[in-house]
Each structure stands twice: as C-alpha cells, then as structure tokens.
Design a protein around this motif. Structure first.
Motif, PDB file in Angstrom:
ATOM      1  N   GLN A  46      71.155  65.819  42.472  1.00 41.74           N
ATOM      2  CA  GLN A  46      71.980  66.680  43.424  1.00 41.74           C
ATOM      3  C   GLN A  46      70.912  67.774  43.726  1.00 41.74           C
ATOM      4  OE1 GLN A  46      75.130  68.854  41.466  1.00 41.74           O
ATOM      5  NE2 GLN A  46      76.075  69.172  43.250  1.00 41.74           N
ATOM      6  N   ARG A  47      70.176  68.213  42.776  1.00 44.80           N
ATOM      7  CA  ARG A  47      69.297  69.432  43.137  1.00 44.80           C
ATOM      8  C   ARG A  47      68.380  69.076  43.987  1.00 44.80           C
ATOM      9  NH1 ARG A  47      69.152  73.151  37.582  1.00 44.80           N
ATOM     10  NH2 ARG A  47      71.330  73.645  37.710  1.00 44.80           N
ATOM     11  N   ALA A  48      67.668  67.818  43.745  1.00 43.79           N
ATOM     12  CA  ALA A  48      66.617  67.286  44.629  1.00 43.79           C
ATOM     13  C   ALA A  48      67.033  67.235  45.931  1.00 43.79           C
ATOM     14  CB  ALA A  48      66.059  66.274  43.893  1.00 43.79           C
ATOM     15  N   GLY A  49      68.108  66.396  46.013  1.00 43.30           N
ATOM     16  CA  GLY A  49      68.658  66.268  47.159  1.00 43.30           C
ATOM     17  C   GLY A  49      68.882  67.381  48.187  1.00 43.30           C
ATOM     18  N   ALA A  50      69.450  68.372  47.505  1.00 44.79           N
ATOM     19  CA  ALA A  50      69.820  69.680  48.046  1.00 44.79           C
ATOM     20  C   ALA A  50      68.715  70.252  48.873  1.00 44.79           C
ATOM     21  CB  ALA A  50      70.641  70.755  47.312  1.00 44.79           C
ATOM     22  N   LEU A  51      67.551  70.076  47.996  1.00 43.47           N
ATOM     23  CA  LEU A  51      66.148  70.774  48.672  1.00 43.47           C
ATOM     24  C   LEU A  51      65.371  69.638  49.760  1.00 43.47           C
ATOM     25  CD1 LEU A  51      64.896  72.175  45.170  1.00 43.47           C
ATOM     26  CD2 LEU A  51      65.741  73.454  47.136  1.00 43.47           C
ATOM     27  N   GLY A  52      66.040  68.447  49.876  1.00 41.60           N
ATOM     28  CA  GLY A  52      65.441  67.598  50.566  1.00 41.60           C
ATOM     29  C   GLY A  52      64.411  66.964  50.172  1.00 41.60           C
ATOM     30  N   ILE A  53      64.374  66.742  48.992  1.00 40.37           N
ATOM     31  CA  ILE A  53      63.309  66.023  48.087  1.00 40.37           C
ATOM     32  C   ILE A  53      63.819  64.645  47.469  1.00 40.37           C
ATOM     33  CG2 ILE A  53      61.874  66.143  45.830  1.00 40.37           C
ATOM     34  CD1 ILE A  53      61.783  69.209  46.451  1.00 40.37           C
ATOM     35  N   GLY A  54      63.110  63.637  47.750  1.00 44.49           N
ATOM     36  CA  GLY A  54      63.450  62.281  47.148  1.00 44.49           C
ATOM     37  C   GLY A  54      62.966  62.033  45.876  1.00 44.49           C
ATOM     38  N   LEU A  55      63.448  61.170  45.230  1.00 41.25           N
ATOM     39  CA  LEU A  55      63.238  60.745  43.732  1.00 41.25           C
ATOM     40  C   LEU A  55      62.704  59.250  43.958  1.00 41.25           C
ATOM     41  CD1 LEU A  55      66.300  61.912  41.936  1.00 41.25           C
ATOM     42  CD2 LEU A  55      64.240  63.154  42.124  1.00 41.25           C
ATOM     43  N   GLU A  56      61.716  58.838  42.970  1.00 41.91           N
ATOM     44  CA  GLU A  56      61.064  57.432  42.913  1.00 41.91           C
ATOM     45  C   GLU A  56      60.569  57.330  41.608  1.00 41.91           C
ATOM     46  OE1 GLU A  56      58.142  57.126  46.003  1.00 41.91           O
ATOM     47  OE2 GLU A  56      56.590  57.982  44.583  1.00 41.91           O
ATOM     48  N   ILE A  57      60.478  56.038  41.347  1.00 41.49           N
ATOM     49  CA  ILE A  57      60.088  55.686  40.032  1.00 41.49           C
ATOM     50  C   ILE A  57      58.807  54.758  40.171  1.00 41.49           C
ATOM     51  CG2 ILE A  57      60.306  54.503  37.889  1.00 41.49           C
ATOM     52  CD1 ILE A  57      63.248  55.124  37.881  1.00 41.49           C
ATOM     53  N   SER A  58      57.709  55.077  39.770  1.00 38.70           N
ATOM     54  CA  SER A  58      56.318  54.200  39.874  1.00 38.70           C
ATOM     55  C   SER A  58      56.556  53.510  38.641  1.00 38.70           C
ATOM     56  CB  SER A  58      55.102  55.002  40.080  1.00 38.70           C
ATOM     57  OG  SER A  58      55.252  55.836  41.543  1.00 38.70           O
ATOM     58  N   LEU A  59      56.241  52.130  38.615  1.00 36.10           N
ATOM     59  CA  LEU A  59      56.222  51.361  37.600  1.00 36.10           C
ATOM     60  C   LEU A  59      54.874  50.672  37.465  1.00 36.10           C
ATOM     61  CD1 LEU A  59      59.709  49.196  37.910  1.00 36.10           C
ATOM     62  CD2 LEU A  59      58.882  51.393  36.511  1.00 36.10           C
ATOM     63  N   CYS A  60      54.156  50.551  36.200  1.00 40.02           N
ATOM     64  CA  CYS A  60      52.757  50.015  36.223  1.00 40.02           C
ATOM     65  C   CYS A  60      52.698  49.263  34.838  1.00 40.02           C
ATOM     66  CB  CYS A  60      51.956  51.232  36.215  1.00 40.02           C
ATOM     67  SG  CYS A  60      51.971  52.458  34.862  1.00 40.02           S
ATOM     68  N   GLN A  61      51.940  48.292  34.958  1.00 39.57           N
ATOM     69  CA  GLN A  61      51.866  47.336  33.845  1.00 39.57           C
ATOM     70  C   GLN A  61      50.971  47.994  32.708  1.00 39.57           C
ATOM     71  OE1 GLN A  61      52.521  43.961  33.138  1.00 39.57           O
ATOM     72  NE2 GLN A  61      53.760  43.999  34.985  1.00 39.57           N
ATOM     73  N   ALA A  62      51.457  47.707  31.552  1.00 44.12           N
ATOM     74  CA  ALA A  62      50.277  48.432  30.594  1.00 44.12           C
ATOM     75  C   ALA A  62      48.998  47.670  30.327  1.00 44.12           C
ATOM     76  CB  ALA A  62      51.333  48.193  29.044  1.00 44.12           C
ATOM     77  N   GLN A  63      48.175  48.321  30.097  1.00 41.64           N
ATOM     78  CA  GLN A  63      46.788  48.020  29.970  1.00 41.64           C
ATOM     79  C   GLN A  63      46.538  47.570  28.217  1.00 41.64           C
ATOM     80  OE1 GLN A  63      44.566  47.614  32.449  1.00 41.64           O
ATOM     81  NE2 GLN A  63      45.994  48.025  33.648  1.00 41.64           N
ATOM     82  N   SER A  64      46.426  46.258  28.049  1.00 46.33           N
ATOM     83  CA  SER A  64      46.029  45.852  26.818  1.00 46.33           C
ATOM     84  C   SER A  64      44.481  46.031  26.238  1.00 46.33           C
ATOM     85  CB  SER A  64      46.084  44.488  26.639  1.00 46.33           C
ATOM     86  OG  SER A  64      47.573  44.105  27.196  1.00 46.33           O
TER      87      SER A  64
END
Length: 64
Positions: A46-64
């Motif tokens: 709600q707060r991010a949207g009210a400011l016109g800011i999107g949300l995202e999740i970046s997924l990355c593989q764990a390094q072994s």
C-alpha cells in the motif's frame, strides 16, 4: 517501512515526472528443493503503491 515513512516527501517529489520510475528490489537466495513462498505485507504494498513505487524480488542461485 521506516524508509518509506521517513522519506515519503522526497520520494513523492522524485516521482512527480512522467519519466520517473522506481522499484524496491528485495534480493533472495533460491533453494533448489521444494516450494518457495515469498510475499510482501499489505501495508508495504500500500505505501509503496501510494508513492508510485513498484516491488520486485530478485532470485539468485546460491554459490557452492
């Protein structure tokens, strides 16, 4: 949440032009097995949207 609240006026000013775009990116290490559930609290959306800011999740593989 604190960042959005503390800087709301500046963020609103930055997002006033049509060319403005912003996204809050949350990086997350992926697990190879099973189901992963990633969600944002409604208040953050709600707060991010009210400011016109999107949300995202970046997924990355764990390094072994």
């Amino acid at each position: 949440m604190a960042f959005l609240s503390d800087h709301a006026a500046d963020l609103r000013r930055m997002m006033q032009t049509r060319e403005s775009a912003a996204t809050l990116d949350f990086a997350r290490e992926t697990r190879e097995e099973g189901f992963q559930y990633l969600a944002f609290p409604a208040l953050l959306v709600q707060r991010a949207g009210a400011l016109g800011i999107g949300l995202e999740i970046s997924l990355c593989q764990a390094q072994s």
